[in-house]
Design a protein around this motif. Structure first.
Motif, PDB file in Angstrom:
ATOM      1  N   ARG A  24      -4.421  -2.872   6.887  1.00 35.06           N
ATOM      2  CA  ARG A  24      -3.075  -3.056   6.328  1.00 35.06           C
ATOM      3  C   ARG A  24      -3.052  -2.723   4.844  1.00 35.06           C
ATOM      4  N   SER A  25      -4.125  -3.069   4.139  1.00 33.15           N
ATOM      5  CA  SER A  25      -4.156  -2.818   2.699  1.00 33.15           C
ATOM      6  C   SER A  25      -4.203  -1.320   2.408  1.00 33.15           C
ATOM      7  N   ARG A  26      -4.404  -0.521   3.469  1.00 26.05           N
ATOM      8  CA  ARG A  26      -4.380   0.934   3.289  1.00 26.05           C
ATOM      9  C   ARG A  26      -3.065   1.530   3.788  1.00 26.05           C
ATOM     10  N   GLY A  27      -2.112   0.656   4.137  1.00 26.29           N
ATOM     11  CA  GLY A  27      -0.784   1.158   4.507  1.00 26.29           C
ATOM     12  C   GLY A  27      -0.562   1.268   6.004  1.00 26.29           C
ATOM     13  N   ILE A  28      -1.595   0.913   6.796  1.00 24.83           N
ATOM     14  CA  ILE A  28      -1.457   0.995   8.246  1.00 24.83           C
ATOM     15  C   ILE A  28      -0.821  -0.312   8.735  1.00 24.83           C
ATOM     16  N   GLY A  29       0.316  -0.213   9.424  1.00 24.48           N
ATOM     17  CA  GLY A  29       1.125  -1.372   9.805  1.00 24.48           C
ATOM     18  C   GLY A  29       0.357  -2.403  10.613  1.00 24.48           C
ATOM     19  N   ALA A  39       0.837  -1.206   0.000  1.00 21.38           N
ATOM     20  CA  ALA A  39       0.000   0.000   0.000  1.00 21.38           C
ATOM     21  C   ALA A  39       0.869   1.252   0.000  1.00 21.38           C
ATOM     22  N   ARG A  40       1.921   1.217   0.800  1.00 22.12           N
ATOM     23  CA  ARG A  40       2.788   2.400   0.898  1.00 22.12           C
ATOM     24  C   ARG A  40       3.565   2.624  -0.387  1.00 22.12           C
TER      25      ARG A  40
END
Lengths: 257, 407
Positions: free
Chosen positions: B395-400, A79-80
């Motif tokens: 997580r799929s949005r970048g949140i660990g 995602a990042r």
């Protein structure tokens, strides 16, 4: 043209059963691809494998994203790095507001890129612009993520998140299913507004109707875990007229186009 | 805990009491000495509670009962205290620092006097005009269990905050309780808060350990009085060191049209027990009790709240949320009593918990006792675990992964 995504001979199992049986696909920056196929053909599995959903076993093949081994990255790293999946069934998360969630996501991505994190004020200014794109009311931001949203609101919320996070590779997993014509237009407008020479999109869909509004560069047909036919916009129209039967028949006999 | 252990534990405090008694006899007014002696007698009779005690069913205080505490150190590591204060600083507030339970002027920043507000150390009031404290200290209203009795017998210092003259105090008062020094020591700070007719005050209390602090046992009692049409917003944040033991008793009485808004946050401490007892004494009185406990490791935190609707036309809301991870244990016990005649009472209570590990535990006991007719009361409690689909979505949005689990 830069190749953003390169999938080679990708094979994957779910619950011990082979679902993807050797997928080959190349997507360049600036392109919009549609992957169509009957139910159970492996469309959602492909989306899940590309974003790192648990429960799949990759048995063969490779996926390069911007030249990097995508499959070696965790879901959050993907995602990042700019990969975004609009979920077929967006998950409800009671207890976390849409706003808090989205800011955390955006800041995680910004931090990864070495950009400064946005405070609540700057974030709000950014968000207000994006809200107009998908016709979402501001009060939806204060509500818990997807909780109590209608089907259409959930899908629009996915497109809204995509607009805020500005990913490089957008995967849309049946975002058009269950939408009425107005909601479909809003989703299509959102997708069109995000088309850019640096960005690629892969639309996974069962029906042709989204493609009436979003004109894809390439159309692929997925059947029985393989891409059995690729073509342009006309292929989608043909499928709409003739159904999937003739292609599935061809896939079974092993003939690929 | 056996009876023998209990009595053994008491002897540690017996020495402290004997020394205290020696110090205050002849110096403090006789009514106060009497109050201390009565409180000690109550403690000596009861001893520390055991788990046979209904109110302490979920919280074992053997760790406190079995520790020999010293009196806290008077020497001050100014740098460590300063750093501890800076870590919890609230911008724009009046800063009042208590170090090991004693008012510390050198670390405090009272700023310009605010009209209608008086901030005094309890020891200064006891020295200059103890009679004005008689109502609070002699009534023993807050002496309801062994710990508050121990506080009433042994307290040294603390604060008195008073607001009068129908004013709203603009700057919040931030009381920082810092513990510092090696070894095991116990402190018994006491706060008296009086918000006069039509006045408004925001009080924030932080409990924090300075770097290198030993085993600090904070046993705090707060007497809160909210007069007619007055409002107190009271935030308490327990961020003590991981070795700390913290027992708190907050007793608030709310008069006609008065309002008490409490926010209780527990993040630190090894063993924490907070009792909050609010009485809505006259029509129009209301309270809102909010709480959050976020626990990890082997932390144990117990929040006991009681709201007593003693008059008609009063309303209360309560929302406590807990997150437990590791091997921690969170306890919520919320009791609402609607007294006979407290008609048109409105009371809402909710407790929601999120359990993040297989070894963490939550006890949630909401309890309604209604003795009046024509009331509206609602309570509920949930304990949930985060599911994989939700974690994957975050997580799929970048949140660990770790952050996703915690958010």
């Amino acid at each position: 043209m830069t190749t953003l995504l390169q999938i080679k001979n990708l094979k994957a199992n779910a619950a011990g059963k082979q679902i993807l049986k050797g997928i080959d696909l190349e997507v360049n920056a600036g392109e919009v691809h549609a992957i169509m196929g009957p139910n159970g053909s492996g469309k959602s599995t492909l989306a899940g494998v590309l974003t790192g959903r648990e429960g799949y076993e990759i048995t063969d093949g490779s996926v390069l994203y911007q030249g990097k081994d995508l499959l070696a990255l965790s879901p959050e790293e993907r995602a990042r790095e700019g990969v975004f999946l609009a979920f077929q069934y967006p998950v409800e998360i009671p207890g976390i507001s849409n706003m808090f969630f989205l800011r955390a996501a955006l800041n995680a991505i910004r931090k990864h890129r070495g950009q400064e994190e946005l405070d609540a004020v700057d974030f709000m200014a950014l968000v207000k612009k994006k809200l107009e794109v998908v016709h979402i009311k501001e009060d939806l931001l204060k509500r818990p993520v997807n909780a109590g949203f209608s089907g259409g609101e959930k899908k629009r919320n996915e497109i809204f998140q995509m607009a805020v996070l500005e990913p490089t590779l957008c995967l849309l997993d049946e975002t058009d299913s269950g939408l009425d014509i107005d909601a479909l237009r809003i989703v299509a407008d959102g997708v069109n507004a995000m088309r850019s020479p640096e960005r690629a999109m892969v639309l996974v869909t069962h029906y042709e109707r989204l493609l009436e509004y979003v004109n894809p560069d390439r159309v692929h047909v997925l059947a029985h875990g393989r891409i059995v036919k690729s073509g342009d916009r006309e292929l989608a129209r043909e499928l709409e007229k003739k159904g999937y039967g003739w292609i599935e028949q061809a896939a079974k006999t092993g003939a690929t186009a | 805990m056996t009876a023998a252990e209990t009595s053994l534990a008491r002897t540690g405090f017996e020495a402290l009491w004997a020394a205290k008694h020696e110090r205050v006899r002849g110096r403090e007014p006789s009514w106060l000495l009497q109050a201390r002696e009565n409180a000690w007698a109550l403690f000596a009779e009861r001893g520390f509670p055991t788990r046979a005690d209904e109110d302490w069913r979920s919280t074992n205080v053997a760790a406190i009962a079995n520790t020999a505490y010293a009196t806290p150190s008077r020497s001050l590591d100014a740098k460590a205290v300063q750093a501890a204060c800076a870590s919890v600083a609230v911008p724009g507030s009046v800063r009042v620092v208590l170090v090991n339970g004693r008012f510390e002027p050198s670390a405090s920043d009272l700023g310009a006097p605010q009209h209608g507000l008086t901030i005094e150390s309890l020891s200064a009031v006891l020295a200059s005009g103890p009679e004005t404290l008689r109502g609070h200290l002699a009534s023993q209203r807050s002496t309801v269990n062994a710990f508050s009795a121990l506080n009433a017998a042994l307290f040294e210092d603390g604060l008195r905050l008073r607001v009068s003259g129908r004013v709203a105090i603009e700057r919040p008062i931030h009381v920082i309780h810092v513990t510092t020094g090696p070894g095991a020591f116990a402190l018994h700070p006491r706060l008296v808060v009086e918000v006069g007719n039509g006045c408004e005050l925001e009080l924030i209390e932080s409990f924090v350990g300075a770097a290198g602090v030993g085993t600090a046992f904070t046993n705090v009692v707060q007497d809160v009085r909210i007069d007619d049409a007055a409002t107190l917003r009271h935030v308490r944040i327990v961020e003590d060191a991981v070795t700390a033991q913290h027992v708190g008793m907050t007793r608030a009485a709310v008069a006609k049209d008065g309002r008490y808004a409490s926010v209780a946050i527990t993040r630190g401490g090894a063993l924490v027990r907070n009792d909050l007892y609010v009485t809505l004494d006259a029509p129009g009185a209301s309270c809102a009790l909010d709480g959050l406990y976020a626990l990890d490791g082997s932390q144990h935190a117990d929040q006991h709240t009681t709201i007593e609707h003693a008059a008609p036309h009063c309303s209360s809301t309560e929302l406590y949320r807990g997150i437990v991870d590791g091997k921690s244990r969170g306890v919520f016990y919320g009791r609402i009593i609607v007294r006979h005649g407290a008609l048109k009472t409105s009371a809402e209570q909710e407790n929601n918990n999120l359990v993040l590990s297989n070894e963490a535990l939550v006890d949630s006991t909401p309890q309604l006792e209604i003795f009046a007719d024509d009331v509206q009361c609602r309570h509920g409690s949930t304990i949930g675990q985060i599911d994989e689909a939700q974690t994957y979505y975050l997580r799929s949005r970048g949140i660990g992964a770790d952050e996703a689990r915690r958010s």
